[in-house]
Design an enzyme around this catalytic site. Structure first.
Site, short mmCIF file in Angstrom:
data_model
loop_
_atom_site.label_atom_id
_atom_site.label_comp_id
_atom_site.label_asym_id
_atom_site.label_seq_id
_atom_site.Cartn_x
_atom_site.Cartn_y
_atom_site.Cartn_z
N GLU A 1 0.79 -1.22 0.00
CA GLU A 1 0.00 0.00 0.00
C GLU A 1 0.83 1.29 0.00
O GLU A 1 0.80 2.06 0.97
CB GLU A 1 -0.95 0.01 1.21
N GLU B 1 -5.66 -8.43 0.71
CA GLU B 1 -6.31 -8.10 1.98
C GLU B 1 -7.76 -7.77 1.71
O GLU B 1 -8.09 -6.99 0.81
CB GLU B 1 -5.70 -6.85 2.65
C1 PNW Z 1 -4.39 -1.78 5.51
N1 PNW Z 1 -7.64 3.73 4.60
O1 PNW Z 1 -4.33 -0.47 5.95
C2 PNW Z 1 -3.07 -2.39 5.92
O2 PNW Z 1 -2.38 -3.01 4.87
C3 PNW Z 1 -3.16 -3.28 7.11
O3 PNW Z 1 -1.91 -3.33 7.74
C4 PNW Z 1 -4.27 -2.79 8.03
O4 PNW Z 1 -4.27 -3.43 9.26
C5 PNW Z 1 -5.56 -3.00 7.29
O5 PNW Z 1 -5.54 -2.37 6.02
C6 PNW Z 1 -6.80 -2.52 8.05
O6 PNW Z 1 -6.74 -1.14 8.25
C7 PNW Z 1 -5.21 0.51 5.58
O7 PNW Z 1 -7.80 4.63 5.45
C8 PNW Z 1 -5.30 1.59 6.43
O8 PNW Z 1 -8.16 3.78 3.47
C9 PNW Z 1 -6.10 2.65 6.10
C10 PNW Z 1 -6.80 2.64 4.91
C11 PNW Z 1 -6.72 1.55 4.05
C12 PNW Z 1 -5.90 0.49 4.39
#
Ligand code: PNW
Length: 449
Positions: A170, A355
């Protein structure tokens, strides 16, 4: 229940169903065996940055419990496991290997292999060594070259133990949440910094990919990106445009350079004039090099409207189902995006959903965790994958986020994404009902052969 229809791709034995984690979120042991501090150690130790002041100091103590954790994972019958390597564990400040850290991942991967579980390894899931941040972090072009050196080291050491290598997890979150909004480490908020960081992350990806190809030719190599669905409930053409800009900013910003070798023109012409990064001759060819697969992380839809000034604002929808994160449950977004990417990028490589999952405030009652909302969530998103496959998208696997409840970044331990519950006082693991249903489905699939 968890009973995919007979024509679901899930029944195909070669469709990988797995679970995912990331190093900083589960390992703990932050000061053990020569691990260096990362930007998340610094950030989480800074008051006000993480809910309740939580840190990854102990997390799920996976660094000490890895053997029983892998046995637990194997008992769920998963085909594959996605994990990340902590850069600060395996390299010292001078770029020399740290044997103790490398040994940890070597034995972990060997145990997974021994259990017949396919391994999907992410090199960078947000834990930049702090000493590199002290020199500018991802805003400094040199970090891309340091990252390639790290990829070179790890892929020489672990060649043959990894089925799927991903360079970055990401990059949008690293660049935007880390340097643009400051919600994540290192906590800077400057749009130009975010754009420089994105360029250097993507350059680092391209350079790392070369090292991986050189050192571990038999493995499959790619990158993991998060994508967002943007729609509008507004009536005007400007509202429609706002939804387009949302997706431009979240998806095209990352996918266009990777799959078309160029940043989307509208990004710097319309949305962010003045934030264009410095791009050296040859960078875009390195960034746009062919991938063996692309990992897609999908969570939710965002409703936006025009802000009246050429941009967009989020306007949360009332009366929609939401998770413990407040994120809308919107499975159609996954199929819509997969089909859109397939059409936009004729060279889209095979896709893995690396994911997808949701947070819920599950409690252990009489030794059981009944996470009905998650079970419905997984069923509906897997049906969305089926829909995309029927529309011609080449999706080859799906990893549930996450194997274990873990350190959910700025939200600490309060948000629980696991299919396995973790009691952070006792470190007791309790598979939730969702884990049991996945386990039972995969057992049935195996019996059918
Ligand atoms: C992902 N958003 O994070 C990460 O790859 C993981 O480590 C995390 O635990 C999981 O998603 C759940 O949050 C994100 O705000 C964090 O759009 C924030 C966002 C998207 C993905």
């Amino acid at each position: 229940t968890f009973n995919p229809p007979a024509d679901s791709i899930l029944w195909r034995p070669d469709f990988l169903l797995g679970a995912a984690t990331a190093a900083y979120q589960i390992e703990g042991a932050a000061q053990e065996d020569g691990r260096l501090p990362s930007i998340w150690d610094t950030f989480s130790a800074t008051p006000g940055k993480v809910l309740h002041g939580d840190t990854g100091e102990i997390a799920c103590d996976h660094y000490h419990r890895w053997e029983s954790d892998i046995d637990l994972l194997a008992s769920l019958n998963v085909d594959a496991y996605r994990l990340s390597i902590a850069w600060p564990r395996v390299m010292d400040e001078a770029g020399r290997p740290n044997e103790a850290g490398l040994a940890f991942y070597r034995k972990l991967l060997q145990r997974l292999k021994g259990k017949g579980i396919r391994t999907s390894v992410t090199l960078y899931h947000w834990d930049l060594p702090q000493h590199l941040e002290d020199e500018g972090g991802w805003c400094n072009r040199a970090t891309a070259y340091r990252f390639a050196e790290y990829a070179d080291l790890v892929s020489r050491e672990l060649a043959g133990l990894v089925d799927f290598w991903s360079t970055l997890n990401e990059p949008w979150c690293s660049a935007m949440l880390g340097y643009g909004t400051g919600h994540h480490a290192p906590g800077r908020s400057d749009l130009r910094a975010a754009n420089a960081a994105m360029h250097h992350l993507l350059l680092g990806h391209g350079l790392a990919l070369r090292a991986l190809r050189r050192n571990d030719p038999a493995s499959s190599k790619g990158i993991v990106v998060n994508v967002g669905r943007g729609t509008t409930d507004g009536p005007t053409r400007d509202d429609e445009r706002a939804a387009e800009l949302f997706e431009l900013q979240h998806n095209d910003w990352v996918l266009d350079p990777l799959l078309r070798g160029q940043y989307p023109a509208r990004l710097y012409e319309e949305l962010w004039p003045g934030a264009r990064p410095d791009i050296a001759e040859g960078d875009m060819a390195i960034i746009g090099a062919p991938l063996d697969f692309i990992g897609i992380n999908y969570y939710f839809r965002t409703n936006v409207r025009s802000d009246g000034a050429g941009g967009y604002v989020e306007v949360p929808l009332a009366d929609v189902e939401r998770t413990q994160m407040g994120w809308e449950v919107y499975p159609d977004g996954l199929s819509d995006l997969l089909v859109a990417f397939d059409r936009r990028y004729p060279n889209l490589p095979p896709v893995y959903i690396t994911e997808n999952g949701m947070a819920s405030d599950d409690a252990v009652i009489d030794g059981a965790v009944v996470d009905d909302q998650r079970i419905a969530f997984l069923n509906r998103h897997l049906a969305a994958v089926d829909e995309a496959v029927r529309a011609g998208v080449d999706v080859r696997g799906y990893y549930i986020w996450s194997f274990l409840d873990n350190f959910e970044w700025a939200f600490g331990y309060e948000r629980r994404f696991g299919i396995v519950h973790v009691d952070y006082t006792t470190q007791q693991r309790t598979p939730k009902r969702s884990a049991e249903l996945v386990r039972d489905f995969l057992a049935r699939r195996r019996e059918r052969g």
